[in-house]
Design a protein around this motif. Structure first.
Motif, PDB file in Angstrom:
ATOM      1  N   THR A 135      -0.256   8.135  -2.190  1.00 24.73           N
ATOM      2  CA  THR A 135      -0.177   6.771  -2.699  1.00 24.73           C
ATOM      3  C   THR A 135       0.818   5.964  -1.889  1.00 24.73           C
ATOM      4  O   THR A 135       1.570   6.502  -1.076  1.00 24.73           O
ATOM      5  N   ILE A 136       0.819   4.659  -2.119  1.00 23.65           N
ATOM      6  CA  ILE A 136       1.733   3.765  -1.420  1.00 23.65           C
ATOM      7  C   ILE A 136       3.066   3.725  -2.160  1.00 23.65           C
ATOM      8  O   ILE A 136       3.107   3.698  -3.395  1.00 23.65           O
ATOM      9  N   ASN A 137       4.151   3.761  -1.431  1.00 20.81           N
ATOM     10  CA  ASN A 137       5.484   3.678  -2.012  1.00 20.81           C
ATOM     11  C   ASN A 137       5.565   2.423  -2.881  1.00 20.81           C
ATOM     12  O   ASN A 137       5.350   1.316  -2.396  1.00 20.81           O
ATOM     13  N   PRO A 138       5.858   2.562  -4.179  1.00 20.79           N
ATOM     14  CA  PRO A 138       5.865   1.395  -5.064  1.00 20.79           C
ATOM     15  C   PRO A 138       6.922   0.349  -4.715  1.00 20.79           C
ATOM     16  O   PRO A 138       6.827  -0.797  -5.161  1.00 20.79           O
ATOM     17  N   SER A 139       7.916   0.719  -3.923  1.00 20.19           N
ATOM     18  CA  SER A 139       8.938  -0.257  -3.535  1.00 20.19           C
ATOM     19  C   SER A 139       8.526  -1.070  -2.306  1.00 20.19           C
ATOM     20  O   SER A 139       9.212  -2.022  -1.936  1.00 20.19           O
ATOM     21  N   ASP A 153       3.224  -1.930  12.446  1.00 19.93           N
ATOM     22  CA  ASP A 153       2.332  -1.752  13.590  1.00 19.93           C
ATOM     23  C   ASP A 153       0.929  -1.415  13.077  1.00 19.93           C
ATOM     24  O   ASP A 153       0.684  -1.323  11.865  1.00 19.93           O
ATOM     25  N   ASP A 154      -0.009  -1.242  13.997  1.00 18.70           N
ATOM     26  CA  ASP A 154      -1.402  -1.016  13.613  1.00 18.70           C
ATOM     27  C   ASP A 154      -1.564   0.255  12.788  1.00 18.70           C
ATOM     28  O   ASP A 154      -2.383   0.299  11.854  1.00 18.70           O
ATOM     29  N   ASP A 155      -0.810   1.301  13.132  1.00 16.26           N
ATOM     30  CA  ASP A 155      -0.921   2.550  12.377  1.00 16.26           C
ATOM     31  C   ASP A 155      -0.434   2.372  10.942  1.00 16.26           C
ATOM     32  O   ASP A 155      -1.007   2.944  10.006  1.00 16.26           O
ATOM     33  N   ASP A 156       0.636   1.595  10.753  1.00 14.17           N
ATOM     34  CA  ASP A 156       1.123   1.322   9.395  1.00 14.17           C
ATOM     35  C   ASP A 156       0.032   0.650   8.566  1.00 14.17           C
ATOM     36  O   ASP A 156      -0.245   1.042   7.425  1.00 14.17           O
ATOM     37  N   LEU A 157      -0.588  -0.377   9.144  1.00 16.07           N
ATOM     38  CA  LEU A 157      -1.606  -1.133   8.421  1.00 16.07           C
ATOM     39  C   LEU A 157      -2.831  -0.281   8.134  1.00 16.07           C
ATOM     40  O   LEU A 157      -3.438  -0.382   7.052  1.00 16.07           O
ATOM     41  N   LEU A 158      -3.182   0.591   9.091  1.00 16.68           N
ATOM     42  CA  LEU A 158      -4.316   1.477   8.866  1.00 16.68           C
ATOM     43  C   LEU A 158      -4.021   2.458   7.742  1.00 16.68           C
ATOM     44  O   LEU A 158      -4.867   2.696   6.865  1.00 16.68           O
ATOM     45  N   SER A 191      -6.585  12.570  14.321  1.00 14.29           N
ATOM     46  CA  SER A 191      -5.877  11.322  14.614  1.00 14.29           C
ATOM     47  C   SER A 191      -5.672  10.499  13.349  1.00 14.29           C
ATOM     48  O   SER A 191      -4.648   9.836  13.188  1.00 14.29           O
ATOM     49  N   ILE A 192      -6.653  10.526  12.443  1.00  6.79           N
ATOM     50  CA  ILE A 192      -6.500   9.812  11.172  1.00  6.79           C
ATOM     51  C   ILE A 192      -5.453  10.494  10.302  1.00  6.79           C
ATOM     52  O   ILE A 192      -4.592   9.843   9.690  1.00  6.79           O
ATOM     53  N   GLU A 193      -5.496  11.825  10.253  1.00  7.86           N
ATOM     54  CA  GLU A 193      -4.499  12.550   9.472  1.00  7.86           C
ATOM     55  C   GLU A 193      -3.097  12.323  10.039  1.00  7.86           C
ATOM     56  O   GLU A 193      -2.119  12.245   9.290  1.00  7.86           O
ATOM     57  N   GLY A 241       2.866   7.942   8.099  1.00 10.00           N
ATOM     58  CA  GLY A 241       3.218   7.074   6.982  1.00 10.00           C
ATOM     59  C   GLY A 241       4.072   7.788   5.950  1.00 10.00           C
ATOM     60  O   GLY A 241       5.026   7.218   5.405  1.00 10.00           O
ATOM     61  N   VAL A 242       3.748   9.054   5.701  1.00 12.69           N
ATOM     62  CA  VAL A 242       4.542   9.851   4.751  1.00 12.69           C
ATOM     63  C   VAL A 242       5.940  10.111   5.301  1.00 12.69           C
ATOM     64  O   VAL A 242       6.941   9.995   4.594  1.00 12.69           O
ATOM     65  N   SER A 243       6.008  10.474   6.590  1.00 15.88           N
ATOM     66  CA  SER A 243       7.315  10.770   7.190  1.00 15.88           C
ATOM     67  C   SER A 243       8.215   9.532   7.187  1.00 15.88           C
ATOM     68  O   SER A 243       9.437   9.655   7.106  1.00 15.88           O
ATOM     69  N   GLN A 244       7.614   8.351   7.276  1.00 14.72           N
ATOM     70  CA  GLN A 244       8.376   7.107   7.264  1.00 14.72           C
ATOM     71  C   GLN A 244       8.780   6.703   5.849  1.00 14.72           C
ATOM     72  O   GLN A 244       9.636   5.842   5.669  1.00 14.72           O
ATOM     73  N   GLY A 245       8.129   7.299   4.851  1.00 10.57           N
ATOM     74  CA  GLY A 245       8.422   6.929   3.467  1.00 10.57           C
ATOM     75  C   GLY A 245       7.606   5.756   2.984  1.00 10.57           C
ATOM     76  O   GLY A 245       7.781   5.297   1.863  1.00 10.57           O
TER      77      GLY A 245
END
Length: 539
Positions: free
Chosen positions: A88-92, A141-146, A170-172, A178-182
Motif C-alpha cells: 500500500t501507499i504510505n498514508p503520510s 521521478d518516473d519510477d516513483d510515479l509508476l 523490472s516492475i518488481e 518504493g518500499v526501500s524509500q518508504g
C-alpha cells in the motif's frame, strides 16, 4: 490518498514558512503580511500570496509556501504506521504538483535562488519514513510515479510488464525501490523467529527477529577445477537438468512471494561457471528480480564480461586458506597468485570482491597477515571455522582454548583494517564484554540455517546448511515453501536447546556445523567453542 493532511495549527507563520521568510527578509515579509491584512490562517497563505500586488515576489514563492505547509502538516501527523496486509501507499505521503523545479534544493540550502526554474510536470514527494519517524522530501521521478500508479490502481505486476514491454523483474524492482524509500509500505515478512525467548523482547534485538531477504545458496554443479583438501563433498551426483534448474528459479520466486521477502540467489558449486547452462539460469534469475551473487573460483575475464552483460553480481567470493605456501598446499599449486590477479580483475570491473578462509589449526596464525595482503585487493575478508565433514575430516579444527584469544586479536585488528569482517557468531561474546554494538553473525541473524537461507545441492537435495549434512527435503519432491514449513527445517531453525535461554541467542546460536563435527547433538548441545559466561546461559 495524496491530499495534504489537515491538522490544527499551533505555530506562527514565521515558524512554518521559514524559507519564505528567509528569502523575502523581514522588511518585505512585513509588507506582505500588512497587505494581506487580517489574521491569516497558515493553510491560506500559499493561495493568498498570488493576490499580492504592491510587492514584487519571486514567481516560485507560492510553490515554496505550499511545500513548507505540507512539510509542517506531515510533521504534525501521527507517527503510527498501521501494519499492512497488502502492498500500500504510505498514508503520510503527499504528492504535490509544482510549477518549478529545484525547490527542494533551495529548502536544503544546496542551491541558490537562481537555480529554481519554471518547469512542467514536476511533482514533489513528501512523506514520513516508517520506523524512524524521519520526514523526507524530493522531486518524484518516473519510477516513483509508476510505483504509486501500480499500487493505487491495483495493476498486477505481470500486466504492467506485458503492457510496458519489460520484464517482471523490472516492475518488481520499481516496487521494491518504493518500499526501500518508504513511499510504499509492504506487508511484513513471514520469515520470523518462532518461540522467541525473553531476549527477543528487548529493544536491543528488535532488528534480528525478522528477515526481509532470503538467500538460496544454489550449488548448481559439483564440477570443480580444484580439489581442495577440506572439500565438504566430492560425490558424483546427477545434476539437475536445464529445465529442472529453470524450475528451481520459478519455485524460489513463488516462495519469496508467499513469504513476502526479497530473494537472493547465490550461485556456487563446485565452480558454478562450469554448469553447462549457467548463463541461461543466471539470466533467468536476473529477470525474476533476484539479487545475484557468486561463490566460485578465479575465472577468465571473458566469463565475467558475459555475466556483466546480464547483471553485475552483488559480489563475487573466492577462497584463500592462508599465505601462499599453505594456501597452495590446500587448493593447488599457483592458486594463490591466480587469486590475487583475479581480485585485481574484479576491482577493475567494479565487482564487489569477497574472500573467505576456512579456519583450521594450521592457518590460525596466518589470518591477520593475509588480511593485510588483501587490504587493497578485496572489499571484504572473513572466515568460517572448519567443518570436519567430507575431506575436511582429515584436517585439524582450531583449538577451542586458543579461539577466544584469536577472536580478540581479530576484533582489535578490524579497527585498523577495514577489509576484515565479523562473521563468526561468537564475535558477539567479545563485543558484549566490550560493550560494543552486537552484529548479526553468520547470516545477519545469528545462525540462519533454514531460517533466512537454504542450501540447494546440484542433485536437488535441500539442506539447512551446506557445511554439514542437514537434509530437509528435495526440490524434485516438494516445493521450497513446503520444505521451509517442514518439521525437519524447524529443527534446524530452533537450534540447540542449550542456547535457548542465552541472552545472545538472537545474534548467535553458535555454529551447528561445528557441533556436528564434534559428534554432538545439534538439538541439545551448544557450540564447543562457546566461552560465554553470562549467568543466564546454560553451561
Amino acid at each position: 490518498m495524496f491530499d495534504i493532511l489537515h491538522s490544527r495549527c499551533e505555530d506562527s507563520l514565521e515558524i512554518i514558512f521559514t524559507n519564505c521568510l528567509r528569502i523575502l527578509e523581514n522588511q518585505t515579509w512585513g509588507r506582505v503580511l500588512e497587505e494581506l491584512g487580517a489574521k491569516i490562517e497558515p493553510e491560506s497563505l500559499p493561495q493568498l500570496l498570488q493576490s499580492i500586488k504592491s510587492v514584487a515576489l519571486p514567481s516560485y514563492l507560492t510553490d515554496l509556501a505550499r511545500l513548507e505547509w505540507a512539510l509542517y502538516q506531515i510533521s504534525k501527523s501521527s507517527s503510527t504506521i498501521p501494519t499492512q496486509a497488502e502492498l500500500t501507499i504510505n498514508p503520510s505521503l503527499v504528492l504535490l504538483p509544482l510549477s518549478h523545479k529545484n525547490l527542494f534544493e533551495l529548502i536544503n540550502g544546496d542551491a541558490p535562488e537562481s537555480d529554481v526554474e519554471t518547469a512542467e510536470d514536476v511533482n514533489g514527494l513528501l512523506w514520513k519514513y516508517p520506523s524512524i519517524d524521519e520526514i523526507r522530501y524530493r522531486e518524484a521521478d518516473d519510477d516513483d510515479l509508476l510505483a504509486l500508479k501500480l499500487v493505487l490502481e491495483e495493476i498486477p505486476v505481470e500486466q504492467a510488464a506485458s503492457e510496458g514491454g519489460v520484464s517482471v523483474a523490472s516492475i518488481e524492482a520499481v516496487l521494491h525501490h518504493g518500499v526501500s524509500q518508504g513511499i510504499l509500505l509492504a506487508p511484513p515478512s513471514k520469515i520470523k523467529r518462532r518461540g522467541e525467548t525473553a531476549a527477543f523482547a528487548t529493544n536491543e534485538f528488535q532488528g534480528f527477529q525478522s528477515a526481509d531477504i532470503f538467500t538460496l545458496q544454489y550449488h548448481i554443479t559439483q564440477a570443480c577445477d580444484l580439489h581442495c583438501k577440506h572439500c565438504y563433498d566430492r560425490r558424483q551426483v546427477t545434476t539437475l537438468s536445464r529445465q529442472q534448474a529453470r524450475g528451481v528459479i520459478d519455485d524460489f520466486h513463488e516462495f519469496c512471494q508467499k513469504m513476502r521477502v526479497k530473494g537472493q540467489v547465490t550461485f556456487t558449486g563446485g565452480n558454478p561457471l562450469l554448469y553447462p547452462h549457467f548463463e541461461e539460469i543466471y539470466r533467468l534469475a536476473s529477470e525474476s528480480g533476484f539479487g545475484l551473487a557468486i561463490l566460485g573460483n578465479p575465472s577468465p575475464l571473458y566469463e565475467l564480461e558475459r555475466l556483466l552483460r546480464i547483471e553485475k553480481p552483488l559480489f563475487f567470493q573466492i577462497s584463500l586458506e592462508g599465505l601462499e605456501r599453505h594456501n597452495d598446499e590446500i587448493r593447488g599449486e599457483g592458486h594463490f597468485q591466480r587469486s590475487l590477479e583475479f581480485l585485481d580483475t574484479l576491482q577493475q570491473m567494479d565487482i564487489y570482491a569477497m574472500v573467505m578462509l576456512t579456519l583450521t589449526n594450521d592457518n590460525l596464525n596466518q589470518v591477520l597477515a593475509l588480511g593485510e595482503l588483501l587490504r587493497d585487493r578485496a572489499d571484504l575478508f572473513t572466515f568460517n571455522r572448519l567443518s570436519a565433514v567430507g575431506e575436511g575430516a582429515n584436517l585439524l579444527m582450531a583449538d577451542p582454548a586458543e579461539f577466544r584469544h584469536f577472536l580478540m586479536e581479530y576484533q582489535e585488528a578490524t579497527t585498523r583494517n577495514p577489509v576484515l569482517a565479523l562473521k563468526d557468531n561468537l564475535f558477539n561474546i567479545i563485543r558484549d564484554e566490550q560493550d560494543l554494538e552486537l552484529v548479526g553473525g553468520c547470516t545477519g541473524y545469528g545462525c540462519g540455517a533454514a531460517f533466512n537461507f537454504f542450501s540447494l545441492l546440484a542433485d536437488g537435495e535441500v539442506h539447512a546448511c551446506r557445511k554439514f549434512p542437514s537434509p530437509i527435503g528435495n526440490i524434485l519432491e516438494n516445493s521450497l515453501t513446503e520444505i521451509y514449513h517442514s518439521a525437519r527445517a524447524e529443527k534446524y531453525r530452533n537450534g540447540s536447546s542449550a542456547c535457548k535461554e542465552c541472552r545472545l541467542n538472537p545474534v548467535c546460536r553458535g555454529c551447528l556445523a561445528v557441533v556436528h563435527s564434534y559428534g554432538l547433538d545439534i538439538s541439545k548441545d551448544k557450540d564447543p567453542f562457546c566461552f560465554y559466561s553470562d549467568p543466564t546461559h546454560n553451561s
